[in-house]
Design a protein around this motif. Structure first.
Motif, PDB file in Angstrom:
ATOM      1  N   PHE B  74       0.880  -1.179   0.000  1.00  0.00           N
ATOM      2  CA  PHE B  74       0.000   0.000   0.000  1.00  0.00           C
ATOM      3  C   PHE B  74       0.915   1.226   0.000  1.00  0.00           C
ATOM      4  O   PHE B  74       0.946   2.003   0.929  1.00  0.00           O
ATOM      5  N   HIS B  75       1.638   1.389  -1.104  1.00  0.00           N
ATOM      6  CA  HIS B  75       2.627   2.466  -1.187  1.00  0.00           C
ATOM      7  C   HIS B  75       1.959   3.822  -1.400  1.00  0.00           C
ATOM      8  O   HIS B  75       0.978   3.944  -2.148  1.00  0.00           O
ATOM      9  N   LEU B  76       2.549   4.833  -0.808  1.00  0.00           N
ATOM     10  CA  LEU B  76       2.033   6.204  -0.879  1.00  0.00           C
ATOM     11  C   LEU B  76       2.844   6.985  -1.904  1.00  0.00           C
ATOM     12  O   LEU B  76       4.082   6.926  -1.887  1.00  0.00           O
ATOM     13  N   THR B  77       2.161   7.717  -2.780  1.00  0.00           N
ATOM     14  CA  THR B  77       2.871   8.495  -3.787  1.00  0.00           C
ATOM     15  C   THR B  77       2.286   9.897  -3.905  1.00  0.00           C
ATOM     16  O   THR B  77       1.137  10.157  -3.541  1.00  0.00           O
ATOM     17  N   LYS B  78       3.132  10.780  -4.409  1.00  0.00           N
ATOM     18  CA  LYS B  78       2.711  12.126  -4.784  1.00  0.00           C
ATOM     19  C   LYS B  78       3.580  12.538  -5.954  1.00  0.00           C
ATOM     20  O   LYS B  78       4.806  12.419  -5.888  1.00  0.00           O
ATOM     21  N   PRO B  79       2.990  13.003  -7.046  1.00  0.00           N
ATOM     22  CA  PRO B  79       3.766  13.263  -8.265  1.00  0.00           C
ATOM     23  C   PRO B  79       4.843  14.333  -8.084  1.00  0.00           C
ATOM     24  O   PRO B  79       5.921  14.229  -8.674  1.00  0.00           O
ATOM     25  N   SER B  80       4.559  15.344  -7.286  1.00  0.00           N
ATOM     26  CA  SER B  80       5.474  16.471  -7.182  1.00  0.00           C
ATOM     27  C   SER B  80       5.550  16.945  -5.731  1.00  0.00           C
ATOM     28  O   SER B  80       4.580  17.472  -5.192  1.00  0.00           O
ATOM     29  N   ALA B  81       6.713  16.763  -5.132  1.00  0.00           N
ATOM     30  CA  ALA B  81       6.869  17.114  -3.717  1.00  0.00           C
ATOM     31  C   ALA B  81       6.899  18.621  -3.517  1.00  0.00           C
ATOM     32  O   ALA B  81       7.452  19.376  -4.328  1.00  0.00           O
ATOM     33  N   HIS B  82       6.341  19.017  -2.383  1.00  0.00           N
ATOM     34  CA  HIS B  82       6.366  20.417  -1.978  1.00  0.00           C
ATOM     35  C   HIS B  82       7.067  20.499  -0.633  1.00  0.00           C
ATOM     36  O   HIS B  82       7.052  19.543   0.156  1.00  0.00           O
ATOM     37  N   MET B  83       7.658  21.644  -0.380  1.00  0.00           N
ATOM     38  CA  MET B  83       8.388  21.811   0.889  1.00  0.00           C
ATOM     39  C   MET B  83       7.489  21.500   2.089  1.00  0.00           C
ATOM     40  O   MET B  83       7.953  20.950   3.095  1.00  0.00           O
TER      41      MET B  83
END
Lengths: 115, 114
Positions: B74-83
């Motif tokens: 159940f991996h967590l992803t986000k396309p573009s990291a923010h500070m």
């Protein structure tokens, strides 16, 4: 605002001096629980309560007591704190304890240091 | 007994890069799975949850996670990291057949660099 409120946020105490950490929720939730968070171990459940006057042990109950006399309150009691109980404590509540009612809402945490 | 393993206690990414935080679980029954985020000096906030309705789950702040039964992941992803994504992230499992005890992973601390 729906919330879980813990007090105090920070506490330094001495070995053997009884203390109570309070927890209150305003969402009319049935289920409440206490967790402790330690580095590298994540959160571990101490005690839980499925309703008023119904409490049971979690994974690490030794040295702790709880009570649930009212639905909204679930205090954590350390009768004789020891240094190994130095930790970050979280209270959580959820609408229920099975199925889709299991989303947990957490308090802000209480950082306890026992010297 | 159920358990959760989060691979990597620390993950560092550049701002704008893909975020991937790994979580594997073990459960003898179909699980309910959660990702929580903990910002400094704050409690845990629910990011998203899987409750068997859909395998791809979208959460708050642009995060999503995919439930893969064959991989027990159940991996967590986000396309573009923010500070502002810098925080500690916890994966948790709960048995659909039992009472509400969350089993947490050890956590992954995400650092985001400019």
């Amino acid at each position: 605002e729906a919330q879980v409120t813990q007090n105090p946020r920070y506490l330094i105490t001495v070995t053997g001096k009884k203390l109570t950490v309070t927890c209150s929720q305003n969402m009319n939730h049935e289920y409440m629980s206490w967790y402790r968070q330690d580095p590298g171990l994540g959160l571990r459940q101490i005690y839980y309560s499925m309703n008023v006057e119904v409490t049971d042990k979690g994974d690490v109950p030794e040295g702790y007591k709880v009570s649930r006399k009212e639905k909204r309150n679930f205090p954590l009691i350390l009768e004789s704190p020891s240094p190994n109980q130095t930790s970050l404590y979280f209270c959580a509540s959820s609408l229920g304890y099975t199925g889709l009612n299991t989303e947990a809402f957490f308090g802000q945490g209480t950082r306890l240091t026992v010297v | 007994a159920q358990s959760v393993t989060q691979l990597g206690s620390h993950v560092s990414v550049s701002e704008g890069a893909l975020v991937l935080l790994r979580c594997n679980y073990s459960s003898s029954v179909p699980p309910y799975l959660f990702w929580y985020v903990q910002y400094p000096n704050q409690g845990l906030q629910l990011l998203l949850k899987y409750t068997s309705a859909a395998t791809l789950v979208k959460g708050i702040n642009g995060f999503e996670a995919e439930f893969k039964k064959s991989e027990t992941s159940f991996h967590l992803t986000k396309p573009s990291a923010h500070m502002s994504d810098a925080a500690e992230y916890f994966c948790a499992v709960i048995s659909s057949g039992g009472y509400n005890k969350l089993i947490f992973g050890a956590g992954t601390r995400l650092a985001v660099h400019p």
